[in-house]
Design an enzyme around this catalytic site. Structure first.
Site, mmCIF file in Angstrom:
data_model
loop_
_atom_site.group_PDB
_atom_site.id
_atom_site.type_symbol
_atom_site.label_atom_id
_atom_site.label_comp_id
_atom_site.label_asym_id
_atom_site.label_seq_id
_atom_site.Cartn_x
_atom_site.Cartn_y
_atom_site.Cartn_z
ATOM 1 N N HIS A 21 -0.267 0.198 -10.015
ATOM 2 C CA HIS A 21 -1.049 -0.648 -9.098
ATOM 3 C C HIS A 21 -1.617 -1.862 -9.843
ATOM 4 O O HIS A 21 -2.823 -2.061 -9.956
ATOM 5 C CB HIS A 21 -2.183 0.151 -8.457
ATOM 6 C CG HIS A 21 -2.681 -0.473 -7.184
ATOM 7 N ND1 HIS A 21 -3.122 0.269 -6.108
ATOM 8 C CD2 HIS A 21 -2.818 -1.770 -6.799
ATOM 9 C CE1 HIS A 21 -3.504 -0.544 -5.127
ATOM 10 N NE2 HIS A 21 -3.327 -1.779 -5.541
ATOM 11 N N ARG A 24 0.850 -1.186 0.000
ATOM 12 C CA ARG A 24 0.000 0.000 0.000
ATOM 13 C C ARG A 24 0.892 1.243 0.000
ATOM 14 O O ARG A 24 1.912 1.294 0.682
ATOM 15 C CB ARG A 24 -0.936 0.015 1.220
ATOM 16 C CG ARG A 24 -2.138 -0.912 1.097
ATOM 17 C CD ARG A 24 -3.083 -0.418 0.005
ATOM 18 N NE ARG A 24 -4.274 -1.248 -0.131
ATOM 19 C CZ ARG A 24 -4.410 -2.233 -1.006
ATOM 20 N NH1 ARG A 24 -3.389 -2.558 -1.795
ATOM 21 N NH2 ARG A 24 -5.544 -2.898 -1.093
ATOM 22 N N GLU A 54 -2.232 7.872 -4.588
ATOM 23 C CA GLU A 54 -2.716 7.365 -5.871
ATOM 24 C C GLU A 54 -4.205 7.651 -6.039
ATOM 25 O O GLU A 54 -4.950 7.699 -5.056
ATOM 26 C CB GLU A 54 -2.417 5.869 -6.019
ATOM 27 C CG GLU A 54 -3.111 4.937 -5.068
ATOM 28 C CD GLU A 54 -2.711 3.488 -5.327
ATOM 29 O OE1 GLU A 54 -3.627 2.721 -5.668
ATOM 30 O OE2 GLU A 54 -1.528 3.115 -5.193
#
Length: 306
Positions: A271, A224, A253
């Site tokens: 991602h 993360r 993000e």
């Protein structure tokens, strides 16, 4: 049941739900019984309150910080996730990012295409080897262990830090040594973050931690983005406190720091830890399993978050 989706997902992955009413993507109507959510679409309190019939949020992915769990708890809404399908593809990406940043694959590809690479030569365009190096894993769960398996095959030594030390038989399987977080940072040539996100793990890597790392070390993050203080990371990369970083996730993000984009010693991916066609279908099936188990009251068969 009436099932809503926050995001378009492969239709063929949901054949097992034939007979239930599939609402149009984004139609989070008051009739919704089940919501299939994805990490890129936050499920807020307002959204939850707009669905008075909502009984289950079946999250498509292992992380669930995209969901307002407090609002779910207040309403008694179940939340599930899909932890098993994410293990191998995420470890696979972490390992490929390690290779890419150490051997400068993305950087050199870019420079060859632009004609700005150094000429072919014995001492030009040099990277760093993985063989014989130490991989430090912070978060030695199933993804961390899958990464360790790949690293061992490449001749790497494994050290790790976890909330709790692993059982002896697991450590022996990977020839892994348990050390403190500081021990990982000071010793490892590659530091990989593979732990879940909680308030306690926000900025687990900040300016102080980065200064503990060797100037020849690389940071890998496929967990993360908020695990890392991105501003501190940019500074460490610019000043050479660490050799490089490979990131699949970002603190803010989908926004990615312009400073990160400008650095040659960083590999960036958007991602895509589980981003293979194969795994998307498997994740769809896992979501279906959770929904069907919920419908049947087979709680023990669900991947329960809440």
């Amino acid at each position: 049941m009436k099932i809503a989706f926050t995001t378009i997902l492969p239709n063929e992955g949901f054949d097992a739900l034939y007979g239930h009413e599939m609402l149009p993507v984004g139609d989070l109507s008051p009739r919704t019984d089940v919501l299939v959510a994805t990490f890129d679409k936050p499920v807020t309190r307002d959204m939850i309150e707009a669905m008075p019939n909502l009984k289950l949020i079946a999250n498509f992915g292992v992380g669930f910080n995209n969901i307002d769990l407090v609002a779910c708890q207040e309403r008694g809404i179940r939340v599930t996730n899909t932890p098993n399908p994410v293990i191998e593809p995420t470890a696979e990406l972490a390992f490929s990012l390690m290779h890419a940043v150490a051997r400068r694959t993305a950087e050199l590809d870019r420079k060859v295409r632009l004609g700005t690479a150094e000429p072919f030569g014995v001492m030009n365009n040099l990277g760093r080897a993985l063989f014989g190096k130490t991989l430090g894993i912070i978060g030695m769960g199933r993804i961390g262990q899958a990464l360790a398996r790949r690293a061992i095959a490449s001749g790497m030594r494994i050290i790790y830090h976890n909330r709790h030390q692993l059982a002896t038989e697991i450590e022996e399987r990977y020839n892994a040594t348990y050390v403190t977080k500081e021990g990982v940072l000071k010793t490892a040539d590659f530091v990989s973050l593979n732990l879940p996100y909680t308030l306690d793990t926000k900025h687990i890597i900040g300016a102080e931690e980065l200064k503990l790392m060797k100037p020849t070390a690389f940071l890998i993050n496929t967990a993360r983005g908020a695990h890392v203080d991105e501003a501190a990371l940019v500074k460490a990369l610019q000043t050479g406190d660490i050799a490089g970083a490979a990131l699949d996730v970002y603190e803010f993000e989908p926004k990615i720091s312009e400073e990160l984009k400008q650095l040659d010693n960083v590999v960036l991916s958007p991602h895509v830890g589980t981003g293979t066609w194969d795994d998307r279908i498997i994740m769809c099936h896992n979501v279906c399993d959770n929904i069907i188990a919920f419908e049947k009251g087979e709680i023990e068969k669900m991947n329960i978050v809440l």
